[in-house]
Design an enzyme around this catalytic site. Structure first.
Site, short mmCIF file in Angstrom:
data_model
loop_
_atom_site.label_atom_id
_atom_site.label_comp_id
_atom_site.label_asym_id
_atom_site.label_seq_id
_atom_site.Cartn_x
_atom_site.Cartn_y
_atom_site.Cartn_z
N LYS A 110 0.82 -1.22 0.00
CA LYS A 110 0.00 0.00 0.00
C LYS A 110 0.86 1.27 0.00
CE LYS A 110 -4.11 -1.95 2.21
NZ LYS A 110 -3.65 -3.25 2.68
N PHE A 111 1.68 1.42 -1.04
CA PHE A 111 2.48 2.63 -1.19
C PHE A 111 1.55 3.85 -1.27
CE2 PHE A 111 5.17 -0.70 -3.03
CZ PHE A 111 6.36 -0.48 -2.36
N ALA A 112 2.02 4.99 -0.76
CA ALA A 112 1.14 6.17 -0.74
C ALA A 112 1.92 7.48 -0.71
CB ALA A 112 0.22 6.09 0.47
N ASP A 113 3.13 7.52 -1.32
CA ASP A 113 3.96 8.72 -1.19
C ASP A 113 4.29 9.29 -2.58
OD1 ASP A 113 5.70 10.67 -0.02
OD2 ASP A 113 6.15 9.27 1.60
N TYR B 248 -16.94 -8.41 6.28
CA TYR B 248 -16.81 -9.60 5.43
C TYR B 248 -18.04 -9.86 4.59
CZ TYR B 248 -12.74 -10.89 8.30
OH TYR B 248 -11.53 -10.90 8.93
N ASN C 35 9.29 9.71 -6.17
CA ASN C 35 10.69 9.44 -5.82
C ASN C 35 10.79 8.56 -4.57
OD1 ASN C 35 13.61 10.03 -6.18
ND2 ASN C 35 13.35 10.94 -4.14
P1 BMP Z 1 -8.62 -10.76 7.04
O1 BMP Z 1 -9.30 -11.71 6.01
O2 BMP Z 1 -7.93 -11.52 8.12
O3 BMP Z 1 -9.58 -9.73 7.53
O4 BMP Z 1 -7.43 -10.01 6.28
C1 BMP Z 1 -7.67 -9.14 5.21
C2 BMP Z 1 -6.37 -8.69 4.58
O5 BMP Z 1 -6.66 -7.86 3.46
C3 BMP Z 1 -5.45 -7.89 5.48
O6 BMP Z 1 -4.11 -8.24 5.16
C4 BMP Z 1 -5.71 -6.44 5.09
O7 BMP Z 1 -4.53 -5.66 5.23
C5 BMP Z 1 -6.11 -6.55 3.64
N1 BMP Z 1 -7.09 -5.55 3.16
C6 BMP Z 1 -8.38 -5.47 3.68
O8 BMP Z 1 -8.74 -6.23 4.58
N2 BMP Z 1 -9.24 -4.53 3.17
C7 BMP Z 1 -8.92 -3.67 2.16
O9 BMP Z 1 -9.75 -2.89 1.73
C8 BMP Z 1 -7.60 -3.75 1.65
C9 BMP Z 1 -6.71 -4.69 2.13
O10 BMP Z 1 -5.51 -4.79 1.62
#
Ligand code: BMP
Length: 276
Positions: A96-99, A223, A102
């Site tokens: 998740k780069f965000a800068d 979820y 460079n």
């Molecule tokens: P989990 O299924 O244990 O909740 O993990 C989800 C993974 O997906 C984590 O590594 C989190 O950093 C990543 N993630 C997320 O959950 N939601 C997003 O919108 C973006 C993500 O990268």
């Protein structure tokens, strides 16, 4: 206008892509018949490797957060790469780069982790604008890597909605050589272009926030089921973390059972989608 990518098989979609990492992911999904990615969010190398070896046969991709590993060293990367060959999966460091351009180029190529040297795919927040893509592609493109832009998030109250999402998809369309798709909650087809325009861009959508037994966690995670994600929302890859390894990363038999369960749920939803 809705193009027909959602009804094409992963195998057919290989030909829509020129980027080597996008092709590799689609080839792997087609070959292994799985759209499951496992996110291995543990802090010890031993657990990290045990989970990967257990889920390896069931996944198209392993997603990592290497900065959370307390005993990280370059040997771990070699072991991850060996598993990637043994089990035939793609590697995605969820950095998740965000800068500025460079800085992200340095973060991607250098430091302790040297992400570009081993991760087929990485991702970035579009918040800095197109320069983040130029910065990362200056390192990743010559190595055949691919980038995913986070156009939406799975968390409650996310700010990545509406015109932010649309502008991010437009940024991706202007950098098709390196941007292979999105971290998002639904298909991005037709987004960011006029409604009557045919969308010829086949982007991959990898989707976290997937669970069969829980609706979320206590920190804002939300979820949905593989069926909601793949069939109803038109995403391509389900990313599952704790739903597979729960609270006990050493219980590998249980992890295998869960990985198979998610793999079957994801593939069934995909088959229903392409045959509808
Ligand atoms: P989990 O299924 O244990 O909740 O993990 C989800 C993974 O997906 C984590 O590594 C989190 O950093 C990543 N993630 C997320 O959950 N939601 C997003 O919108 C973006 C993500 O990268």
């Amino acid at each position: 206008m809705m193009a027909s990518f959602l009804r094409q098989t992963y195998g057919q979609r290989i030909h829509n892509h020129n980027n080597p990492a996008a092709k590799l992911l689609l080839e792997t999904m087609e070959r292994k018949k799985t759209n499951l990615a496992v996110s291995v969010d543990v802090t010890k190398s031993k657990d990290f490797l045990a989970i990967i070896d257990a889920v390896g046969p069931f996944v198209c991709l392993i997603k990592t957060h290497v900065d959370i590993i307390e005993d990280f060293d370059q040997l771990l990367i070699k072991q991850l790469q060996d598993f990637s060959v043994k089990h035939d999966f793609v590697i995605f460091e969820d950095r998740k780069f965000a800068d500025i351009g460079n800085t992200v180029a340095l973060q991607y190529s250098s430091g302790v982790h040297k992400i570009a040297s081993w991760s087929h795919i990485t991702n970035a927040h579009p918040v800095p604008g197109p320069s983040i893509i130029s910065g990362l592609s200056s390192i990743g493109l010559p190595l055949g890597r691919g980038l995913l832009l986070l156009t939406e998030m799975s968390t409650k109250g996310t700010l990545a909605v509406g015109s932010y999402t649309e502008e991010a998809v437009r940024m991706a369309r202007a950098h098709r050589d390196f941007v292979i798709g999105f971290i998002a909650q639904r298909s991005m087809q037709g987004i960011g272009i006029q409604a009557d325009t045919v969308d010829g861009d086949d982007f991959l959508v990898l989707t976290p926030g997937v669970g069969l037994d829980a609706k979320g966690d206590s920190m804002g995670q939300q979820y949905r089921t593989p069926r909601q994600v793949i069939l109803e929302s038109g995403c391509d890859v389900i990313i599952v973390g704790r739903g597979i390894y729960g609270k006990d990363p050493s219980f590998v038999d249980g992890i295998r059972v869960q990985a198979k369960r998610y793999m079957e749920a994801g593939w069934e939803a995909y088959q229903e989608r392409v045959s509808s």
